[in-house]
Design a protein around this motif. Structure first.
Motif, PDB file in Angstrom:
ATOM      1  N   ASN A 184       0.826  -1.212   0.000  1.00  0.00           N
ATOM      2  CA  ASN A 184       0.000   0.000   0.000  1.00  0.00           C
ATOM      3  C   ASN A 184       0.861   1.263   0.000  1.00  0.00           C
ATOM      4  OD1 ASN A 184      -2.717  -1.077  -0.016  1.00  0.00           O
ATOM      5  ND2 ASN A 184      -2.308  -1.829   2.033  1.00  0.00           N
ATOM      6  N   ILE A 187       1.926   1.782  -3.522  1.00  0.00           N
ATOM      7  CA  ILE A 187       0.838   2.347  -4.334  1.00  0.00           C
ATOM      8  C   ILE A 187       0.730   3.847  -4.102  1.00  0.00           C
ATOM      9  CG2 ILE A 187      -1.683   2.420  -4.565  1.00  0.00           C
ATOM     10  CD1 ILE A 187      -1.592  -0.677  -4.128  1.00  0.00           C
ATOM     11  N   TYR A 211      -0.924  -3.064  -7.442  1.00  0.00           N
ATOM     12  CA  TYR A 211      -2.361  -3.331  -7.330  1.00  0.00           C
ATOM     13  C   TYR A 211      -2.632  -4.831  -7.483  1.00  0.00           C
ATOM     14  CZ  TYR A 211      -4.263   1.423  -7.156  1.00  0.00           C
ATOM     15  OH  TYR A 211      -4.624   2.689  -6.755  1.00  0.00           O
ATOM     16  N   ASP A 216      -6.188  -6.150  -6.209  1.00  0.00           N
ATOM     17  CA  ASP A 216      -7.137  -5.181  -6.754  1.00  0.00           C
ATOM     18  C   ASP A 216      -6.917  -5.158  -8.265  1.00  0.00           C
ATOM     19  OD1 ASP A 216      -8.782  -3.094  -7.432  1.00  0.00           O
ATOM     20  OD2 ASP A 216      -8.133  -1.782  -5.803  1.00  0.00           O
ATOM     21  N   GLN A 219      -8.155  -2.118 -10.576  1.00  0.00           N
ATOM     22  CA  GLN A 219      -7.284  -0.938 -10.553  1.00  0.00           C
ATOM     23  C   GLN A 219      -5.971  -1.230 -11.272  1.00  0.00           C
ATOM     24  OE1 GLN A 219      -7.737   2.253  -9.589  1.00  0.00           O
ATOM     25  NE2 GLN A 219      -9.889   1.712  -9.269  1.00  0.00           N
ATOM     26  N   ALA A 220      -5.499  -2.471 -11.157  1.00  0.00           N
ATOM     27  CA  ALA A 220      -4.270  -2.860 -11.854  1.00  0.00           C
ATOM     28  C   ALA A 220      -4.436  -2.679 -13.353  1.00  0.00           C
ATOM     29  CB  ALA A 220      -3.918  -4.306 -11.526  1.00  0.00           C
TER      30      ALA A 220
END
Length: 462
Positions: A184, A187, A211, A216, A219-220
């Motif tokens: 995170n 990111i 991601y 996720d 979002q990736a």
């Protein structure tokens, strides 16, 4: 200066320098030109020519530390470290505060894995440099080598704030975040970096990777689409996007995404393998085999492709044909435990019990101590009426898997079948103490025992 005009300037400089050498004449070059000549040859991997240019530069500029430092850098690339160190000592006597001198010394110490000493020189370079931030990647790398990833991130963050599109720094900071499992944080960092430089495909790609790591996938795909939009030839973005689509169950879209890469790069065995896996996921075994076969053609050493062909044939009922390909995979990767286990299972399934026995023996020899291996091997021995050998195998399995309830209950059952009721009772009760439901699994394995009165009395069922 544009990149093209810069390249033209270097080409003219090299031409003038080489004409001088070929005509065996003398020409004057200023110090910066000599450095450009050496850098050109280093980039081309022509280290002998680079060294020659520095020797000539030293004759024209005998008191210049820069050429000695450049010579030491070439010697370092050639792994001639003692010579490089002596050359740098001479350079230090001429110009002890030269930041490049301390970068070169730090680089040698880093090669020797003396990372703390390397750091001392890189910090000196930082203090002496007019642009200390240029030294940050060197400092960060030493912290990476020392496992101090948070410190490395601090320096790389500061560097990337000024050079947001530096590929190597981006990859290195991503590596540090990954080692810390700080997905995170990664990111958040890459999103901030994108705000500074929104048209760097590498940054979008790394954002997509992280991601994916937190699963996720939507979002990736958004991040990876931006990477591809910025550079449509960026094939790594297509591969990672295809992986994300696969995770979302969008297998057909993943196939189409992999196929797009062929417009920008030569087909590889790896890409054909991934497409084949997608078709296998769709149970389109004929198409899967087609692409796995292409993978084998492109890369005959790609054992996974051979294995997958075999598994596809097995799935369609052509077990013997599949076994041919599985054997090929095992021959290519003889120490791959998963491959060896698959082959052993199929040998058992097709009644090749001697080959199956050899497979289990090799699995154990290679260090596979999983309970399932001991239980299956013992089951094979029991099937061959080698009950005592089966009992021995289960006991060895328990040495590696203490108090494993299924091993215990099977050992108890085999002892019962071998007429050793007292020992059988001991192991059966141990198994039931650990897992009161274990008998259900046993009856699935040996159904005949479920209606055996003597066995049920042993278990106090009746």
């Amino acid at each position: 200066m544009s990149r093209k005009s810069g390249e033209n300037k270097i080409a003219k400089l090299i031409s003038r320098y080489e004409n001088m050498l070929n005509s065996n004449t003398q020409s004057f070059f200023d110090s910066h030109e000599f450095e450009d000549i050496a850098d050109h040859y280093i980039e081309k991997g022509l280290l002998g020519e680079a060294m020659g240019s520095m020797e000539m530069a030293s004759t024209q500029y005998p008191f210049s530390a820069n050429f000695l430092i450049k010579k030491a850098q070439i010697l370092t690339i050639l792994e001639r470290l003692p010579e490089a160190e002596k050359t740098l000592d001479i350079a230090e006597s001429l110009e002890p505060s030269n930041p490049d001198l301390h970068i070169a010394k730090g680089s040698i110490l880093s090669k020797k894995r003396k990372h703390q000493e390397a750091l001392q020189h890189f910090h000196k370079a930082q203090n002496f440099s007019e642009s200390p931030i240029d030294v940050y990647p060197f400092i960060a790398f030493e912290y990476q080598c020392l496992g101090r990833f948070q410190d490395a991130i601090k320096y790389l963050e500061n560097f990337l704030n000024n050079e947001p599109e530096d590929d190597i720094a981006i990859f290195n900071i991503a590596y540090c975040f990954e080692r810390l499992d700080a997905y995170n944080d990664a990111i958040d960092f890459f999103k901030t970096l994108i705000e500074k430089s929104p048209y760097c495909e590498i940054t979008w790609y790394q954002l997509g990777l992280f991601y994916n790591k937190i699963k996720d996938y939507k979002q990736a795909i958004i991040a990876l689409d931006y990477a591809i939009l910025i550079d449509e030839c960026f094939t790594a973005g297509y591969h990672e996007k295809a992986r994300s689509l696969t995770q979302l169950g969008k297998t057909k879209e993943a196939i189409n995404t992999y196929l797009l890469t062929f417009a920008f790069e030569n087909a590889t065995g790896y890409t054909y393998l991934k497409i084949g896996l997608c078709y296998k996921e769709l149970s389109s075994y004929k198409q899967a085999i087609r692409y796995f076969t292409k993978a084998c053609h492109e890369d005959p050493q790609l054992s996974e492709a051979w294995m997958e062909i075999g598994l596809c044939y097995e799935a369609t009922g052509s077990i013997e044909e599949g076994l041919h390909y599985i054997k090929k995979a095992v021959n290519l990767s003889p120490d791959d435990l998963e491959y060896l286990y698959i082959q052993t299972k199929i040998h058992y399934k097709t009644g090749l019990y001697n080959e199956a026995e050899l497979g289990y023996k090799k699995l154990i020899k290679l260090g596979c101590e999983s309970p399932i291996i001991w239980m299956e091997y013992a089951h094979l021995m029991k099937k061959l009426n080698e009950t005592k050998e089966a009992i021995s195998l289960l006991k060895k399995g328990l040495e590696h898997n203490k108090n494993h309830s299924e091993l215990l209950v099977r050992l108890g059952a085999y002892l019962f079948l071998d007429g050793q009721e007292d020992l059988a009772r001991k192991y059966l009760h141990m198994a039931n103490t650990i897992n009161p439901e274990i008998n259900i699994q046993l009856f699935n394995h040996i159904p005949s025992l479920q209606n055996n009165d003597d066995f049920n009395k042993l278990l106090n069922f009746k």
